[in-house]
Design an enzyme around this catalytic site. Structure first.
Site, PDB file in Angstrom:
ATOM      1  CE  LYS B  81      -3.877   2.100   2.531  1.00  0.00           C
ATOM      2  NZ  LYS B  81      -4.722   2.015   3.755  1.00  0.00           N
ATOM      3  CB  SER B 156      -8.167   3.633   2.832  1.00  0.00           C
ATOM      4  OG  SER B 156      -7.265   3.015   3.715  1.00  0.00           O
ATOM      5  CB  SER B 180      -8.345   0.843   5.694  1.00  0.00           C
ATOM      6  OG  SER B 180      -9.011   2.077   5.671  1.00  0.00           O
TER       7      SER B 180
END
Lengths: 95, 493
Positions: B81, B156, B180
């Site tokens: 990420k 997210s 997330s």
């Protein structure tokens, strides 16, 4: 209203955010809706409840007072938007 | 590229790499080719690190040929990420303000992956500064759901879930502050786990809300998830909130089975407005676990309805403080104003941050400002105690709690953009877990009528990752949902 346009301007200054008039208006409406939803927290009696900052009971971490960082000025300055020699360059702050 | 190349799990690929049936270079090239082929429709990556990945893969192959693999992930393509620092690879946090930021060092989790031999293929798309539930708040444009590209992947950590679901990497890292990791895992039909607060180091992870943030893995199945967690977990002297506690062999926990597990089902997680297919799938999963010998009991977590409010006070307050560092001085972009420092700050941040980040900074600054601190921040921290106590009470008589991961499956792009509060409510079943700092996993447990995956959430007590993984693996071994794959490119439902 939970929050006024004037309060939005004040908070934007505290947060160091420049908002244009349209953003101010939208921000006022959205934050008002969110703060209204959050009113439900007030319905709970928490007078006898201690606050929780996070879930760990951690002792302070101790270590030897020894330098472990590698100092590489160029690497640290490489991402700076404005540089002057070995320094970060900022707008003048003292008249 | 053969079908076998597309679909191996980490466990399969690791065995074949060691047997010499497959090379890290072949595996990495296949992953990169898929990432390139799906870049336009899925947009899972913000940065693909092709050159570095092929160099790392060649080094892995040399070690494998010498019979000296570095570790459990030798030669395995992994995506990270874009809020996690990678030395020499651009790390943007999905924000314009960090569009050109190249970290001078690795996050501890990045370093641990490298030390285990992983090949880092790139940095995945995410909501800006990890703030969002749909990946639509990325400054670089949203990632899309491989099951239906008109739908969001969840946020997210959307790109990390997409990368695993579409086999653009064999595993990935995300961060989970309010759901997330678990929400996108649920929406994309993969396994995603948020470890206990303090289990994994956050050194080098771009901070959103420091009392809630935690790094965790995405994988195709529970076995791979346990393997990745074992690589990530452990104390780090550079993160004073990481815990000095031995890391068990999570692989050993997988074989325990469901027999004798005490599973609690909280009534508050089966709410009005829930998608009927989701409710049916989760009830059916509970019956499956019961059939495997688990004891099922109903419980109550009475303060659940206050969690979203408490979270959005605590998280935004911490975010407003954490994001004060983006001031146009040390890193990131800068916009000069009228020559004063104040105007430079205000214009830099106005130009650099997107709408949702500004909204959360404003909300958090308001909640912490003079006259409101007690009414909002302190109040939310007291409610946090009540939520923590709810879980502690349930875990006196239960090993794990089972719930849906989310009330619905993936929604359409644009559907919730205009209404931030509706977007916040997507996290209604994941948020309490962060407030209480608990470990939790999401794994596939069904497909709804629209052909979209449904996620099952299993929550454990503090540092109860082994119980969570044991329950998850027992369910997975008895079902085949984790073997379902999204449709071929171009597919939409």
């Amino acid at each position: 209203m939970k929050i006024s346009r004037d309060e939005i301007r004040h908070v934007a200054l505290l947060a160091r955010l420049a908002l244009d008039p349209a953003e101010e208006e939208a921000m006022t409406a959205t934050l008002d809706a969110i703060l209204t939803y959050m009113e439900k927290l007030g319905a709970l009696d928490t007078s006898a409840v201690e606050p929780t900052a996070h879930m760990l009971e951690l002792p302070a971490a101790w270590r030897e007072d020894r330098v472990t960082n590698v100092s590489d000025t160029d690497a640290l300055l490489a991402n700076a938007p404005a540089r002057d020699g070995d320094f970060f360059r900022v707008p003048k702050i003292i008249e | 590229m053969t079908a076998a190349f597309d679909q191996p799990t980490i466990t399969d690929a690791a065995r074949r790499l060691r047997a010499g049936e497959l090379s890290a270079t072949e595996l990495t090239r296949a992953a990169l080719a898929r990432a390139a082929a799906r870049a336009a429709d899925l947009h899972a990556f913000i940065t693909v690190a092709e050159e570095a990945a092929l160099r790392d893969a060649a080094a892995s192959d040399a070690r494998l040929r010498a019979g000296k693999p570095a570790g459990a992930l030798e030669g395995i393509p992994i995506a990270i990420k874009d809020v996690i620092a990678t030395a020499g690879i651009r790390t943007t946090a999905g924000s314009r303000i960090l569009a050109d930021f190249v970290p001078p060092y690795d996050a501890t989790v990045t370093a641990r992956l490298r030390a285990a031999g992983a090949v880092i293929v790139g940095k995945t798309n995410c909501d800006e500064f990890a703030m969002g539930s749909s990946n639509e708040n990325s400054a670089f444009g949203p990632a899309r759901n491989p099951w239906d590209v008109t739908r969001v992947p969840g946020g997210s950590s959307g790109g990390s879930a997409v990368a695993v679901a579409a086999s653009l990497a064999l595993g990935s890292l995300g961060t989970d502050t309010g759901g997330s990791i678990r929400l996108p895992a649920s929406y994309c039909g993969v396994v995603g786990m948020k470890p206990t607060y303090g289990r994994v180091s956050r050194y080098g992870v771009i901070a959103y809300a420091s009392s809630l943030d935690q790094v965790g893995p995405f994988a195709r199945d529970v076995t791979d998830c346990a393997l990745l967690l074992g690589v990530l977990a452990g104390h780090d002297a550079r993160d004073s909130t990481s815990v000095e506690r031995a890391v068990p062999d999570y692989g050993d926990a997988l074989a325990g089975g469901a027999k004798g597990l005490r599973i609690a089902i909280p009534g508050e997680y089966f709410v009005e407005g829930m998608e009927p297919d989701v409710e049916r799938a989760v009830q059916s999963a509970v019956e499956t676990l019961g059939g495997l010998g688990a004891q099922i009991g109903s419980v109550s977590l009475p303060h659940t309805e206050y969690a979203v409010s408490a979270y959005y006070v605590v998280a935004t307050a911490e975010a407003s403080s954490n994001l004060a560092r983006y001031d146009g001085v040390r890193y990131g972009s800068r916009v000069d104003g009228d020559g004063t420092l104040l105007e430079m700050y205000r214009r830099t941040r106005a130009a650099g941050f997107g709408d949702e980040v500004k909204r959360r900074i404003m909300l958090g600054t308001y909640a912490l400002s003079a006259g409101y601190y007690d009414a909002y921040y302190l109040k939310a921290q007291r409610v946090r105690t009540l939520i923590l106590n709810d879980f502690a009470r349930v875990f006196q008589d239960a090993d794990v709690i089972v719930t849906p991961t989310a009330p619905t499956t993936a929604f359409r792009l644009g559907e919730k953009v205009a209404d931030p509060l509706q977007m916040y409510l997507s996290d209604i079943f994941t948020i309490s877990v962060n407030l209480a700092g608990l470990p939790a996993i999401s794994l596939p447990c069904g497909i709804d009528a629209a052909g979209l995956p449904i996620g099952l959430q299993i929550i454990g007590p503090p540092f109860g990752e082994e119980l969570v993984l044991r329950a998850a693996r027992a369910y997975e071994a008895a079902t085949d949902w984790h073997t379902r794959r999204p449709p071929a490119p171009g597919g939409s439902r």
